[in-house]
Write an enzyme that holds these catalytic residues in place. Sequence first.
Site, PDB file in Angstrom:
ATOM      1  N   LYS A  11       0.919  -1.236  -0.095  1.00 62.34           N
ATOM      2  CA  LYS A  11      -0.121  -0.004   0.154  1.00 62.34           C
ATOM      3  C   LYS A  11       0.785   1.278   0.067  1.00 62.34           C
ATOM      4  CE  LYS A  11      -4.048  -2.490   2.477  1.00 62.34           C
ATOM      5  NZ  LYS A  11      -4.711  -2.375   3.444  1.00 62.34           N
ATOM      6  N   TYR A  51     -12.609  -2.068  -3.357  1.00 63.32           N
ATOM      7  CA  TYR A  51     -12.976  -1.996  -1.939  1.00 63.32           C
ATOM      8  C   TYR A  51     -14.651  -1.712  -2.098  1.00 63.32           C
ATOM      9  CZ  TYR A  51      -8.172  -2.001  -0.127  1.00 63.32           C
ATOM     10  OH  TYR A  51      -6.896  -2.458   0.246  1.00 63.32           O
ATOM     11  N   PHE A  59     -15.272   3.807   7.001  1.00 63.81           N
ATOM     12  CA  PHE A  59     -13.913   4.259   6.746  1.00 63.81           C
ATOM     13  C   PHE A  59     -13.516   4.283   5.062  1.00 63.81           C
ATOM     14  CE2 PHE A  59     -13.999  -0.135   7.786  1.00 63.81           C
ATOM     15  CZ  PHE A  59     -13.589  -0.911   6.522  1.00 63.81           C
ATOM     16  N   ARG A  87      -2.280 -14.544   4.939  1.00 65.21           N
ATOM     17  CA  ARG A  87      -2.824 -13.729   5.957  1.00 65.21           C
ATOM     18  C   ARG A  87      -1.902 -13.769   7.332  1.00 65.21           C
ATOM     19  NH1 ARG A  87      -7.105 -10.089   4.647  1.00 65.21           N
ATOM     20  NH2 ARG A  87      -7.313 -10.120   6.922  1.00 65.21           N
ATOM     21  N   THR A  93      -5.283  -6.691  10.864  1.00 66.44           N
ATOM     22  CA  THR A  93      -5.534  -5.507  10.165  1.00 66.44           C
ATOM     23  C   THR A  93      -5.076  -4.396  11.016  1.00 66.44           C
ATOM     24  OG1 THR A  93      -7.669  -6.165   9.654  1.00 66.44           O
ATOM     25  CG2 THR A  93      -7.452  -3.870   9.454  1.00 66.44           C
ATOM     26  N   ARG A 104       2.498  -6.425   8.840  1.00 65.54           N
ATOM     27  CA  ARG A 104       2.138  -5.281   9.601  1.00 65.54           C
ATOM     28  C   ARG A 104       2.554  -4.823  11.031  1.00 65.54           C
ATOM     29  NH1 ARG A 104      -3.973  -7.079   7.698  1.00 65.54           N
ATOM     30  NH2 ARG A 104      -4.335  -5.654   5.965  1.00 65.54           N
ATOM     31  N   ASN A 114      -2.036   0.156   6.581  1.00 64.47           N
ATOM     32  CA  ASN A 114      -1.465  -0.792   7.137  1.00 64.47           C
ATOM     33  C   ASN A 114      -0.526  -1.693   6.333  1.00 64.47           C
ATOM     34  OD1 ASN A 114      -3.485  -1.750   5.604  1.00 64.47           O
ATOM     35  ND2 ASN A 114      -4.672  -2.801   7.313  1.00 64.47           N
ATOM     36  N   HIS A 117      -1.994  -5.378   1.639  1.00 60.15           N
ATOM     37  CA  HIS A 117      -3.278  -5.935   1.589  1.00 60.15           C
ATOM     38  C   HIS A 117      -3.075  -7.588   1.141  1.00 60.15           C
ATOM     39  CE1 HIS A 117      -7.427  -7.113  -0.020  1.00 60.15           C
ATOM     40  NE2 HIS A 117      -6.729  -7.809  -1.130  1.00 60.15           N
ATOM     41  N   GLU A 128      -9.322 -10.450  -7.539  1.00 58.33           N
ATOM     42  CA  GLU A 128      -8.395  -9.455  -7.437  1.00 58.33           C
ATOM     43  C   GLU A 128      -7.300  -9.723  -8.259  1.00 58.33           C
ATOM     44  OE1 GLU A 128      -9.562  -8.797  -2.840  1.00 58.33           O
ATOM     45  OE2 GLU A 128      -7.849  -9.508  -3.099  1.00 58.33           O
TER      46      GLU A 128
HETATM   47  N1  UDP Z   1      -9.660  -0.273   7.406  1.00 57.06           N
HETATM   48  C1  UDP Z   1      -9.782   1.061   8.000  1.00 57.06           C
HETATM   49  N2  UDP Z   1     -10.324   1.064   9.302  1.00 57.06           N
HETATM   50  C2  UDP Z   1     -10.930  -0.058   9.660  1.00 57.06           C
HETATM   51  C3  UDP Z   1     -10.952  -1.268   8.972  1.00 57.06           C
HETATM   52  C4  UDP Z   1     -10.173  -1.358   7.791  1.00 57.06           C
HETATM   53  O1  UDP Z   1      -9.124   1.892   7.551  1.00 57.06           O
HETATM   54  O2  UDP Z   1     -11.682   0.018  10.923  1.00 57.06           O
HETATM   55  C5  UDP Z   1      -9.039  -0.219   6.112  1.00 57.06           C
HETATM   56  C6  UDP Z   1      -7.523  -1.128   6.314  1.00 57.06           C
HETATM   57  O3  UDP Z   1      -6.625  -0.677   5.459  1.00 57.06           O
HETATM   58  C7  UDP Z   1      -8.074  -2.528   5.656  1.00 57.06           C
HETATM   59  C8  UDP Z   1      -8.760  -2.193   4.709  1.00 57.06           C
HETATM   60  O4  UDP Z   1      -9.797  -1.186   5.096  1.00 57.06           O
HETATM   61  O5  UDP Z   1      -6.657  -3.128   5.523  1.00 57.06           O
HETATM   62  C9  UDP Z   1      -9.956  -3.382   4.393  1.00 57.06           C
HETATM   63  O6  UDP Z   1     -10.408  -3.678   5.645  1.00 57.06           O
HETATM   64  P1  UDP Z   1     -10.649  -5.346   5.780  1.00 57.06           P
HETATM   65  O7  UDP Z   1     -11.550  -5.361   7.084  1.00 57.06           O
HETATM   66  O8  UDP Z   1     -10.865  -6.181   4.820  1.00 57.06           O
HETATM   67  O9  UDP Z   1      -8.968  -5.657   6.505  1.00 57.06           O
HETATM   68  P2  UDP Z   1      -7.909  -6.514   5.893  1.00 57.06           P
HETATM   69  O10 UDP Z   1      -8.524  -7.541   5.116  1.00 57.06           O
HETATM   70  O11 UDP Z   1      -7.036  -5.649   4.860  1.00 57.06           O
HETATM   71  O12 UDP Z   1      -7.100  -6.830   7.254  1.00 57.06           O
HETATM   72 MG    MG Z   2     -10.082  -7.638   3.624  1.00 62.08          MG
END
Ligand code: UDP
Ligand code: MG
Length: 140
Positions: A11, A51, A59, A87, A93, A104, A114, A117, A128
């Site tokens: 990112k 997204y 958010f 993952r 996250t 992370r 973070n 992805h 994707e």
């Molecule tokens: N995100 C955020 N605030 C939140 C949750 C998610 O800004 O409370 C952003 C963050 O960059 C995250 C992305 O949205 O990686 C996608 O969210 P997801 O819940 O899918 O998390 P991930 O799969 O990336 O761990």
């Molecule tokens: Mg996700």
Amino acid sequence: MATNRTFTMLKPDALENGHTGKIIDMIIQAGFQIKAMKLTQLTTEQAQKFYEVHAERPFYGELVEYMTSGPIVAAILEKDNAVADFRTLIGATDPADAAEGTIRRYYAESKGRNAVHGSDSDENAAIEGEFHFSASEIVG
Ligand code: UDP
Ligand code: MG
């Protein structure tokens, strides 16, 4: 795309902070093979579409703005159990919750910014990957 593949983006914060090489090295050292990779910058339309599943979340606007704020590195990765293992490698996250030794934990700035992805399912990995790469950009 086969189910032993996942999709990742480094990112904008990761690139801005000079972490690109270190993160790619962690990915390779963890046993992932790079099948496709490119440096690119998402348009607002692309980030909104990518997204889309989060469109109703508070958010979403901030996420789209951040993901278009600078270049990213997109990649398709291959390994047995790729989605779940990746993952695990990236961690939670929110970096405050991310396990020791995860990407992370080392490199994310915050829950929003973070660093990386990782696809959450084989189905989304395929969607994707195809969103970012044409067949001729993926090595066999
Ligand atoms: N995100 C955020 N605030 C939140 C949750 C998610 O800004 O409370 C952003 C963050 O960059 C995250 C992305 O949205 O990686 C996608 O969210 P997801 O819940 O899918 O998390 P991930 O799969 O990336 O761990
Ligand atoms: Mg996700």
